[in-house]
Motif scaffolding. Sequence first.
Motif, PDB file in Angstrom:
ATOM      1  N   GLU A  17       0.836  -1.203   0.000  1.00 51.00           N
ATOM      2  CA  GLU A  17       0.000   0.000   0.000  1.00 51.00           C
ATOM      3  C   GLU A  17       0.870   1.252   0.000  1.00 51.00           C
ATOM      4  O   GLU A  17       0.643   2.180  -0.771  1.00 51.00           O
ATOM      5  N   ARG A  18       1.860   1.288   0.876  1.00 50.86           N
ATOM      6  CA  ARG A  18       2.712   2.478   0.976  1.00 50.86           C
ATOM      7  C   ARG A  18       3.574   2.672  -0.272  1.00 50.86           C
ATOM      8  O   ARG A  18       3.758   3.795  -0.723  1.00 50.86           O
ATOM      9  N   GLU A  19       4.100   1.609  -0.813  1.00 45.92           N
ATOM     10  CA  GLU A  19       5.021   1.735  -1.944  1.00 45.92           C
ATOM     11  C   GLU A  19       4.309   1.972  -3.276  1.00 45.92           C
ATOM     12  O   GLU A  19       4.854   2.644  -4.141  1.00 45.92           O
ATOM     13  N   CYS A  20       3.111   1.410  -3.461  1.00 45.71           N
ATOM     14  CA  CYS A  20       2.477   1.548  -4.783  1.00 45.71           C
ATOM     15  C   CYS A  20       0.957   1.537  -4.751  1.00 45.71           C
ATOM     16  O   CYS A  20       0.322   1.210  -5.760  1.00 45.71           O
ATOM     17  N   SER A  21       0.356   1.889  -3.631  1.00 41.06           N
ATOM     18  CA  SER A  21      -1.096   2.030  -3.528  1.00 41.06           C
ATOM     19  C   SER A  21      -1.855   0.836  -4.111  1.00 41.06           C
ATOM     20  O   SER A  21      -2.855   0.998  -4.799  1.00 41.06           O
ATOM     21  N   GLN A  22      -1.352  -0.362  -3.843  1.00 42.51           N
ATOM     22  CA  GLN A  22      -1.963  -1.613  -4.290  1.00 42.51           C
ATOM     23  C   GLN A  22      -2.007  -1.753  -5.815  1.00 42.51           C
ATOM     24  O   GLN A  22      -2.805  -2.510  -6.352  1.00 42.51           O
ATOM     25  N   ASP A  23      -1.126  -1.065  -6.510  1.00 39.80           N
ATOM     26  CA  ASP A  23      -1.025  -1.206  -7.963  1.00 39.80           C
ATOM     27  C   ASP A  23      -0.168  -2.438  -8.245  1.00 39.80           C
ATOM     28  O   ASP A  23       1.036  -2.439  -7.995  1.00 39.80           O
ATOM     29  N   TRP A  24      -0.791  -3.492  -8.761  1.00 37.09           N
ATOM     30  CA  TRP A  24      -0.114  -4.781  -8.938  1.00 37.09           C
ATOM     31  C   TRP A  24       0.846  -4.790 -10.113  1.00 37.09           C
ATOM     32  O   TRP A  24       1.523  -5.786 -10.350  1.00 37.09           O
ATOM     33  N   THR A  25       0.953  -3.677 -10.844  1.00 34.04           N
ATOM     34  CA  THR A  25       1.964  -3.573 -11.897  1.00 34.04           C
ATOM     35  C   THR A  25       3.255  -2.967 -11.335  1.00 34.04           C
ATOM     36  O   THR A  25       4.228  -2.818 -12.048  1.00 34.04           O
ATOM     37  N   PRO A  95       8.930  11.596  13.864  1.00 29.06           N
ATOM     38  CA  PRO A  95       8.137  10.390  13.596  1.00 29.06           C
ATOM     39  C   PRO A  95       8.014  10.200  12.085  1.00 29.06           C
ATOM     40  O   PRO A  95       7.793  11.156  11.346  1.00 29.06           O
ATOM     41  N   SER A  96       8.164   8.977  11.646  1.00 24.88           N
ATOM     42  CA  SER A  96       8.101   8.678  10.225  1.00 24.88           C
ATOM     43  C   SER A  96       6.653   8.664   9.733  1.00 24.88           C
ATOM     44  O   SER A  96       5.832   7.916  10.260  1.00 24.88           O
ATOM     45  N   PRO A  97       6.335   9.449   8.695  1.00 21.56           N
ATOM     46  CA  PRO A  97       4.987   9.362   8.149  1.00 21.56           C
ATOM     47  C   PRO A  97       4.709   7.993   7.533  1.00 21.56           C
ATOM     48  O   PRO A  97       3.560   7.575   7.450  1.00 21.56           O
ATOM     49  N   TYR A  98       5.746   7.278   7.134  1.00 22.06           N
ATOM     50  CA  TYR A  98       5.581   5.929   6.603  1.00 22.06           C
ATOM     51  C   TYR A  98       4.873   5.054   7.639  1.00 22.06           C
ATOM     52  O   TYR A  98       4.068   4.206   7.293  1.00 22.06           O
ATOM     53  N   LEU A  99       5.168   5.312   8.921  1.00 22.50           N
ATOM     54  CA  LEU A  99       4.511   4.597  10.011  1.00 22.50           C
ATOM     55  C   LEU A  99       3.288   5.333  10.535  1.00 22.50           C
ATOM     56  O   LEU A  99       2.258   4.722  10.791  1.00 22.50           O
ATOM     57  N   VAL A 122       3.033  17.314   3.630  1.00 23.97           N
ATOM     58  CA  VAL A 122       2.215  16.447   4.484  1.00 23.97           C
ATOM     59  C   VAL A 122       1.904  15.173   3.703  1.00 23.97           C
ATOM     60  O   VAL A 122       1.431  15.232   2.567  1.00 23.97           O
ATOM     61  N   ASP A 123       2.192  14.051   4.308  1.00 25.38           N
ATOM     62  CA  ASP A 123       1.952  12.753   3.680  1.00 25.38           C
ATOM     63  C   ASP A 123       0.452  12.500   3.618  1.00 25.38           C
ATOM     64  O   ASP A 123      -0.229  12.531   4.637  1.00 25.38           O
ATOM     65  N   SER A 124      -0.064  12.237   2.435  1.00 27.95           N
ATOM     66  CA  SER A 124      -1.499  12.008   2.281  1.00 27.95           C
ATOM     67  C   SER A 124      -1.882  10.532   2.406  1.00 27.95           C
ATOM     68  O   SER A 124      -3.069  10.215   2.514  1.00 27.95           O
ATOM     69  N   GLN A 125      -0.897   9.645   2.390  1.00 25.67           N
ATOM     70  CA  GLN A 125      -1.190   8.219   2.564  1.00 25.67           C
ATOM     71  C   GLN A 125      -1.301   7.889   4.052  1.00 25.67           C
ATOM     72  O   GLN A 125      -0.664   8.534   4.879  1.00 25.67           O
ATOM     73  N   LEU A 126      -2.070   6.866   4.367  1.00 25.25           N
ATOM     74  CA  LEU A 126      -2.119   6.387   5.745  1.00 25.25           C
ATOM     75  C   LEU A 126      -0.815   5.671   6.063  1.00 25.25           C
ATOM     76  O   LEU A 126      -0.257   4.974   5.214  1.00 25.25           O
ATOM     77  N   LEU A 131      -2.722   1.581   9.429  1.00 26.31           N
ATOM     78  CA  LEU A 131      -3.249   0.558   8.527  1.00 26.31           C
ATOM     79  C   LEU A 131      -3.299  -0.799   9.221  1.00 26.31           C
ATOM     80  O   LEU A 131      -4.304  -1.516   9.128  1.00 26.31           O
ATOM     81  N   LEU A 132      -2.219  -1.152   9.909  1.00 25.38           N
ATOM     82  CA  LEU A 132      -2.181  -2.442  10.607  1.00 25.38           C
ATOM     83  C   LEU A 132      -3.235  -2.509  11.701  1.00 25.38           C
ATOM     84  O   LEU A 132      -3.885  -3.539  11.889  1.00 25.38           O
ATOM     85  N   LYS A 133      -3.415  -1.402  12.418  1.00 21.47           N
ATOM     86  CA  LYS A 133      -4.428  -1.380  13.473  1.00 21.47           C
ATOM     87  C   LYS A 133      -5.821  -1.585  12.880  1.00 21.47           C
ATOM     88  O   LYS A 133      -6.618  -2.370  13.400  1.00 21.47           O
ATOM     89  N   ALA A 134      -6.115  -0.900  11.777  1.00 26.41           N
ATOM     90  CA  ALA A 134      -7.423  -1.049  11.140  1.00 26.41           C
ATOM     91  C   ALA A 134      -7.606  -2.461  10.583  1.00 26.41           C
ATOM     92  O   ALA A 134      -8.688  -3.048  10.703  1.00 26.41           O
ATOM     93  N   MET A 135      -6.562  -3.012   9.995  1.00 30.91           N
ATOM     94  CA  MET A 135      -6.641  -4.371   9.458  1.00 30.91           C
ATOM     95  C   MET A 135      -6.882  -5.381  10.577  1.00 30.91           C
ATOM     96  O   MET A 135      -7.683  -6.305  10.427  1.00 30.91           O
ATOM     97  N   ALA A 136      -6.206  -5.208  11.702  1.00 32.06           N
ATOM     98  CA  ALA A 136      -6.368  -6.138  12.829  1.00 32.06           C
ATOM     99  C   ALA A 136      -7.782  -6.063  13.409  1.00 32.06           C
ATOM    100  O   ALA A 136      -8.298  -7.066  13.898  1.00 32.06           O
ATOM    101  N   ALA A 137      -8.409  -4.890  13.342  1.00 29.63           N
ATOM    102  CA  ALA A 137      -9.784  -4.763  13.823  1.00 29.63           C
ATOM    103  C   ALA A 137     -10.742  -5.562  12.939  1.00 29.63           C
ATOM    104  O   ALA A 137     -11.743  -6.085  13.412  1.00 29.63           O
ATOM    105  N   LEU A 138     -10.413  -5.676  11.661  1.00 26.15           N
ATOM    106  CA  LEU A 138     -11.250  -6.430  10.721  1.00 26.15           C
ATOM    107  C   LEU A 138     -10.901  -7.909  10.676  1.00 26.15           C
ATOM    108  O   LEU A 138     -11.760  -8.750  10.446  1.00 26.15           O
ATOM    109  N   ASP A 139      -9.619  -8.209  10.855  1.00 20.94           N
ATOM    110  CA  ASP A 139      -9.140  -9.591  10.750  1.00 20.94           C
ATOM    111  C   ASP A 139      -8.059  -9.803  11.804  1.00 20.94           C
ATOM    112  O   ASP A 139      -6.945  -9.306  11.649  1.00 20.94           O
ATOM    113  N   PRO A 140      -8.350 -10.517  12.886  1.00 22.58           N
ATOM    114  CA  PRO A 140      -7.380 -10.703  13.963  1.00 22.58           C
ATOM    115  C   PRO A 140      -6.048 -11.310  13.515  1.00 22.58           C
ATOM    116  O   PRO A 140      -5.039 -11.122  14.178  1.00 22.58           O
TER     117      PRO A 140
END
Length: 192
Positions: A17-25, A95-99, A122-126, A131-140
């Motif tokens: 997500e951070r490196e290529c916004s889920q672009d599989w190319t 603090p790293s915006p990457y995190l 200002v970093d516009s990506q999450l 992201l990990l916290k939100a993912m863990a809330a959806l999928d333990p």
Amino acid sequence: MSAKTGVPWAMIAVIHERECSQDWTRSLAQGDPWKRTSVHVPAGRGPFISWEAAAIDALVNCAPYAARNTDWSIGPSLTKLEEYNGLGYAARGLPSPYLWSGTDQYKSGKYVRDGVYDPSAVDSQLGCAGLLKAMAALDPSAAFATKNSLDASDASSPARQSTPVPPSLTNPSKGSIAAFVVSILAALFRRR
């Protein structure tokens, strides 16, 4: 891919997500197209036959060598993610915006390209932590590992039993600054 690299799927997902916004190319390594030789750091990688081949190369053969990591609890995981993006923010004491982008831990300042820092950008990506916290809330299964959930065979090896574990973020000395930092991070990630 987790089985081939030892890197948890959630970590791979947030890096992608951070490196290529889920672009599989695009490559997990730096967001360059995986069908061509990369020009951004790490440069000179590829071309690859598939996204998976490029991702495995990034995790196994490129710094910070995420596939070599054996402790995916919160401290080492966030450290590995920051190393993955680079330690420029740590060197600046920021603090790293990457995190942390999208959390109360980050306000502004960003490397807008390799080696170029802009304090007002200002970093516009999450960030990965949110992201990990939100993912863990959806999928333990996306939650950070705990010491008790690490590979039991590794913990029972003779080398592990006979070697005392030195203090670290995952094993801080009682009353240390590291113990304080770990307790804050644990509290942040327990909140809903």
